[in-house]
Design a protein around this motif. Structure first.
Motif, PDB file in Angstrom:
ATOM      1  N   LYS A   1       0.834  -1.211   0.000  1.00  0.00           N
ATOM      2  CA  LYS A   1       0.000   0.000   0.000  1.00  0.00           C
ATOM      3  C   LYS A   1       0.864   1.254   0.000  1.00  0.00           C
ATOM      4  N   ARG A   2       1.932   1.264   0.789  1.00  0.00           N
ATOM      5  CA  ARG A   2       2.837   2.414   0.818  1.00  0.00           C
ATOM      6  C   ARG A   2       3.499   2.619  -0.543  1.00  0.00           C
ATOM      7  N   ARG A   3       3.944   1.526  -1.157  1.00  0.00           N
ATOM      8  CA  ARG A   3       4.567   1.626  -2.485  1.00  0.00           C
ATOM      9  C   ARG A   3       3.568   2.157  -3.506  1.00  0.00           C
ATOM     10  N   ALA A   4       2.349   1.655  -3.472  1.00  0.00           N
ATOM     11  CA  ALA A   4       1.326   2.100  -4.412  1.00  0.00           C
ATOM     12  C   ALA A   4       0.956   3.559  -4.159  1.00  0.00           C
ATOM     13  N   ASP A   5       0.864   3.961  -2.903  1.00  0.00           N
ATOM     14  CA  ASP A   5       0.572   5.362  -2.574  1.00  0.00           C
ATOM     15  C   ASP A   5       1.674   6.280  -3.101  1.00  0.00           C
ATOM     16  N   ASP A   6       2.925   5.849  -2.972  1.00  0.00           N
ATOM     17  CA  ASP A   6       4.044   6.650  -3.487  1.00  0.00           C
ATOM     18  C   ASP A   6       3.948   6.831  -4.997  1.00  0.00           C
ATOM     19  N   VAL A   7       3.642   5.748  -5.696  1.00  0.00           N
ATOM     20  CA  VAL A   7       3.524   5.821  -7.154  1.00  0.00           C
ATOM     21  C   VAL A   7       2.333   6.699  -7.547  1.00  0.00           C
ATOM     22  N   ALA A   8       1.205   6.537  -6.854  1.00  0.00           N
ATOM     23  CA  ALA A   8       0.027   7.361  -7.150  1.00  0.00           C
ATOM     24  C   ALA A   8       0.348   8.838  -6.916  1.00  0.00           C
ATOM     25  N   PHE A   9       1.089   9.136  -5.859  1.00  0.00           N
ATOM     26  CA  PHE A   9       1.472  10.518  -5.576  1.00  0.00           C
ATOM     27  C   PHE A   9       2.348  11.074  -6.703  1.00  0.00           C
ATOM     28  N   MET A  10       3.348  10.280  -7.128  1.00  0.00           N
ATOM     29  CA  MET A  10       4.231  10.740  -8.208  1.00  0.00           C
ATOM     30  C   MET A  10       3.455  10.929  -9.505  1.00  0.00           C
ATOM     31  N   LEU A  11       2.543  10.011  -9.808  1.00  0.00           N
ATOM     32  CA  LEU A  11       1.724  10.149 -11.009  1.00  0.00           C
ATOM     33  C   LEU A  11       0.857  11.396 -10.918  1.00  0.00           C
TER      34      LEU A  11
ATOM     35  N   GLN B   1     -10.416  10.223 -10.118  1.00  0.00           N
ATOM     36  CA  GLN B   1      -9.883   9.381  -9.056  1.00  0.00           C
ATOM     37  C   GLN B   1      -8.490   8.871  -9.399  1.00  0.00           C
ATOM     38  N   LEU B   2      -7.670   8.774  -8.374  1.00  0.00           N
ATOM     39  CA  LEU B   2      -6.342   8.192  -8.496  1.00  0.00           C
ATOM     40  C   LEU B   2      -5.968   7.745  -7.087  1.00  0.00           C
ATOM     41  N   ALA B   3      -5.754   6.444  -6.905  1.00  0.00           N
ATOM     42  CA  ALA B   3      -5.485   5.952  -5.562  1.00  0.00           C
ATOM     43  C   ALA B   3      -4.526   4.770  -5.592  1.00  0.00           C
ATOM     44  N   GLY B   4      -3.632   4.740  -4.622  1.00  0.00           N
ATOM     45  CA  GLY B   4      -2.760   3.590  -4.441  1.00  0.00           C
ATOM     46  C   GLY B   4      -3.512   2.518  -3.678  1.00  0.00           C
TER      47      GLY B   4
ATOM     48  N   VAL C   1      -2.076   0.830  -8.783  1.00  0.00           N
ATOM     49  CA  VAL C   1      -2.663   2.166  -8.736  1.00  0.00           C
ATOM     50  C   VAL C   1      -4.001   2.117  -9.455  1.00  0.00           C
ATOM     51  N   TYR C   2      -5.038   2.532  -8.768  1.00  0.00           N
ATOM     52  CA  TYR C   2      -6.370   2.615  -9.353  1.00  0.00           C
ATOM     53  C   TYR C   2      -6.491   3.970 -10.036  1.00  0.00           C
ATOM     54  N   LEU C   3      -6.737   3.956 -11.352  1.00  0.00           N
ATOM     55  CA  LEU C   3      -6.780   5.189 -12.131  1.00  0.00           C
ATOM     56  C   LEU C   3      -8.180   5.779 -12.221  1.00  0.00           C
ATOM     57  N   GLY C   4      -9.199   5.013 -11.906  1.00  0.00           N
ATOM     58  CA  GLY C   4     -10.560   5.514 -11.995  1.00  0.00           C
ATOM     59  C   GLY C   4     -11.004   5.660 -13.442  1.00  0.00           C
TER      60      GLY C   4
END
Length: 97
Positions: free
Chosen positions: A19-29, A48-51, A61-64
């Motif tokens: 979850k932390r890794r996905a949140d980091d990627v979602a933040f960078m995206l 929507q964009l969520a790790g 990463v959920y792109l919505g």
């Protein structure tokens, strides 16, 4: 600890790591999209964009749902970047060859 609680603790740790890794990627995206003028959280831009992570810890990463105009803008940027990369690669090969 019993084997069951150890297993549950390992699964929880794997989930949180993913979850932390996905949140980091979602933040960078989100930052990249903002640089392109695409506003994450705006229904007309990128709603929507969520790790997220699976229970096994696999990050994603959920792109919505993205409006067509925004998708086209992202596609154009990716095509431009790929063409620029190929052009640079061709130049590099020309200097070496």
């Amino acid at each position: 600890m019993t084997p069951e609680t150890e297993s549950a603790a390992r699964q929880a740790d794997a989930f949180m790591t993913g979850k932390r890794r996905a949140d980091d990627v979602a933040f960078m995206l989100g930052r990249v999209l903002a640089h392109m003028g695409i506003r994450v959280g705006d229904p007309d831009s990128w709603p929507q964009l969520a790790g997220r992570a699976s229970l096994s810890g696999e990050p994603y990463v959920y792109l919505g749902t993205v409006p067509l105009a925004t998708a086209r803008k992202v596609i154009d940027a990716l095509l431009y970047a790929q063409a620029a990369k190929r052009k640079q690669d061709d130049r590099d090969l020309g200097h070496d060859g």
